[in-house]
Design a protein around this motif. Structure first.
Motif: not given
Length: 262
Positions: A195-196, A198-205, A237-243, A247-252
């Motif tokens: 999945f990764k 085609t879909h990049n990880t993104i973190l939300y508050s 607290v990180a909410e995690v999805i992938a879309t 944009p592809k960003k470092p998780i840190a």
């Protein structure tokens, strides 16, 4: 907090056994509860892949050893130990100075969310405190945990109030005094490990999302990065999805952008 710890005494009625894991190019050891699960073992592999030592504890030690044998995990980095949720969790944690909880209740057993996601997790948090040496605790819960009215994540509460029990466990961790990170993934049932691509990880508050999907491998990567970069992830607290359009960003870097609860 007192209520949570008092409730944990009820775990004596729960004959569940769960699992554990270990750190990146460092000598520290990570304990992963739920380490033979579909998410948990990916966390184990991700941590070991970064050179971290892992304590993986399960009810079925032979099954865990077979998983390690059949994977490409460096066996010298993974120690399989027996762990029972209503047993001596301090012994299971052992010398680990970081803990990951990837515990997951069965949605088919009415008392399982209370027994595992609440009582069992509370006991694990208390055991981590009691060791006096755990310096980071990462708890994996779910989207909707902070606000069960969000749709469609809130539908999970139809399974015996599972989001309520997960939120109470989160509260226990936040109030425990342990350095913590909470990871709330979106739906993980359908996305596969590719999945990764085609879909990049993104973190939300926290409490930003009511839906979304992400692969277990991507969540394991987020957990590993939380431990590798505690300066960025602690108190978050990180909410995690992938879309597909994220944009592809470092998780840190995404962790650093989140507000802290400390």
């Amino acid at each position: 907090m007192v209520q949570s710890m008092e409730s944990s005494r009820l775990v004596g009625f729960v004959p569940f056994l769960m699992c554990a894991s270990g750190g990146r190019g460092q000598s520290e050891t990570v304990f992963v509860a739920g380490g033979t699960g579909r998410l948990g073992f990916r966390v184990v592999k991700e941590l070991a892949g970064h050179g971290m030592r892992v304590r993986l504890g399960c009810r079925n030690v032979e099954k865990a050893r077979e998983l390690v044998r059949r994977s490409n995990v460096e066996p010298d980095l993974v120690e399989v130990v027996p762990m029972v949720l209503d047993g001596d969790l301090r012994t299971a944690i052992g010398e680990a100075d970081r803990v990951v909880s990837a515990l997951g209740a069965s949605e088919l057993v009415p008392w399982s969310p209370f027994a595992v996601d609440y009582v069992g997790t509370n006991r694990l948090i208390q055991a981590a405190r009691d060791t006096g040496k755990v310096k980071h605790f990462v708890l994996v819960t779910s989207l909707g945990t902070g606000n069960p009215l969000l749709f469609p994540a809130g539908i999970l509460n139809l399974f015996w109030g599972i989001l309520v029990w997960k939120k109470l466990a989160e509260d226990t961790l936040v109030q425990s005094g342990l350095p913590f990170t909470v990871v709330r993934p979106g739906g993980m049932e359908r996305p596969k490990d590719d999945f990764k691509e085609t879909h990049n990880t993104i973190l939300y508050s926290e409490n930003s999302l009511g839906g979304g999907v992400v692969s277990r491998l991507q969540v394991a990567e987020v957990v590993a990065e939380a431990l590798i970069n505690p300066d960025a992830s602690a108190g978050k607290v990180a909410e995690v999805i992938a879309t597909v359009d994220a944009p592809k960003k470092p998780i840190a870097d995404m962790f650093r952008a989140l507000p802290s609860k400390l």
